[in-house]
Design a protein around this motif. Sequence first.
Motif, PDB file in Angstrom:
ATOM      1  N   LEU A 132      14.170   1.179  -4.103  1.00 47.73           N
ATOM      2  CA  LEU A 132      15.457   0.517  -3.896  1.00 47.73           C
ATOM      3  C   LEU A 132      15.305  -0.711  -3.005  1.00 47.73           C
ATOM      4  CD1 LEU A 132      17.877   3.561  -3.462  1.00 47.73           C
ATOM      5  CD2 LEU A 132      17.678   2.026  -5.435  1.00 47.73           C
ATOM      6  N   GLU A 133      14.463  -0.601  -1.975  1.00 46.21           N
ATOM      7  CA  GLU A 133      14.206  -1.748  -1.106  1.00 46.21           C
ATOM      8  C   GLU A 133      13.522  -2.874  -1.877  1.00 46.21           C
ATOM      9  OE1 GLU A 133      13.970  -4.174   2.237  1.00 46.21           O
ATOM     10  OE2 GLU A 133      15.144  -2.346   1.932  1.00 46.21           O
ATOM     11  N   GLU A 134      12.550  -2.528  -2.697  1.00 47.57           N
ATOM     12  CA  GLU A 134      11.857  -3.537  -3.503  1.00 47.57           C
ATOM     13  C   GLU A 134      12.816  -4.229  -4.455  1.00 47.57           C
ATOM     14  OE1 GLU A 134       8.734  -1.531  -5.527  1.00 47.57           O
ATOM     15  OE2 GLU A 134       7.598  -1.163  -3.703  1.00 47.57           O
ATOM     16  N   LEU A 135      13.666  -3.454  -5.116  1.00 45.96           N
ATOM     17  CA  LEU A 135      14.621  -4.044  -6.052  1.00 45.96           C
ATOM     18  C   LEU A 135      15.626  -4.924  -5.328  1.00 45.96           C
ATOM     19  CD1 LEU A 135      15.235  -0.993  -8.410  1.00 45.96           C
ATOM     20  CD2 LEU A 135      13.855  -3.024  -8.878  1.00 45.96           C
ATOM     21  N   CYS A 154       0.821  -1.204   0.000  1.00 42.56           N
ATOM     22  CA  CYS A 154       0.000   0.000   0.000  1.00 42.56           C
ATOM     23  C   CYS A 154       0.862   1.264   0.000  1.00 42.56           C
ATOM     24  CB  CYS A 154      -0.934  -0.004   1.203  1.00 42.56           C
ATOM     25  SG  CYS A 154      -2.058   1.389   1.239  1.00 42.56           S
ATOM     26  N   ALA A 155       1.918   1.278   0.774  1.00 40.90           N
ATOM     27  CA  ALA A 155       2.777   2.466   0.841  1.00 40.90           C
ATOM     28  C   ALA A 155       3.404   2.749  -0.517  1.00 40.90           C
ATOM     29  CB  ALA A 155       3.859   2.280   1.900  1.00 40.90           C
ATOM     30  N   SER A 156       3.852   1.722  -1.179  1.00 42.26           N
ATOM     31  CA  SER A 156       4.466   1.913  -2.482  1.00 42.26           C
ATOM     32  C   SER A 156       3.454   2.410  -3.504  1.00 42.26           C
ATOM     33  CB  SER A 156       5.086   0.600  -2.952  1.00 42.26           C
ATOM     34  OG  SER A 156       5.722   0.781  -4.187  1.00 42.26           O
ATOM     35  N   GLU A 157       2.258   1.852  -3.483  1.00 37.78           N
ATOM     36  CA  GLU A 157       1.227   2.281  -4.429  1.00 37.78           C
ATOM     37  C   GLU A 157       0.802   3.725  -4.174  1.00 37.78           C
ATOM     38  OE1 GLU A 157       0.104   0.639  -7.137  1.00 37.78           O
ATOM     39  OE2 GLU A 157       1.644  -0.822  -6.623  1.00 37.78           O
TER      40      GLU A 157
END
Length: 174
Positions: free
Chosen positions: A160-163, A12-15
């Motif tokens: 960056l965290e997701e990658l 949710c935060a990323s979206e």
Amino acid sequence: MFRHHMSQFGSCASEVHKTLCYFFAGINIFLAIDFLADCSDDLIDDLNDDDSDERLDDLSLESHMKTTMLQTLIGPAIANIILAVLLIIGVYKRRPAFIRLFKLFIIAQIFVLLIACVFSYYVAMKREGSNVILLLVLIVSIALFGTEAWIVGDYHKLLLEELRVESLEESRVI
């Protein structure tokens, strides 16, 4: 759908950050195009007023400063449009370099606006409040650009965290 958007904060935060990045990029494009349209009207009016030889002789200092200021601000307005498009591409294609470039540009704009605020404050005090509205607009612009830099910076960290998480997952699978 949300496979690429998991982090310590959740999808949710990323979206939300992605949506806000698109929103702020749209605002930047709209404001820059509006500014360029106003500048083009003013510059065309100045050029069409008189013949060029007579106009140069009768050009007042205020008109000359206004024209110079507009010509100085056209470049950053065009850069704002280009970098807002890069932000949209960076968010859509998940390119951290594009997002970071936009963030650095916005921070540079904040510093330029701070200098303009100091100058406007000096002029407003000297002329007893004639430029107070300009000063308020500059302060609101700093708040807008500060919010943009904050949201874009947070999304940059999330991306960056997701990658990093994705690369760890890929290395575990192999």
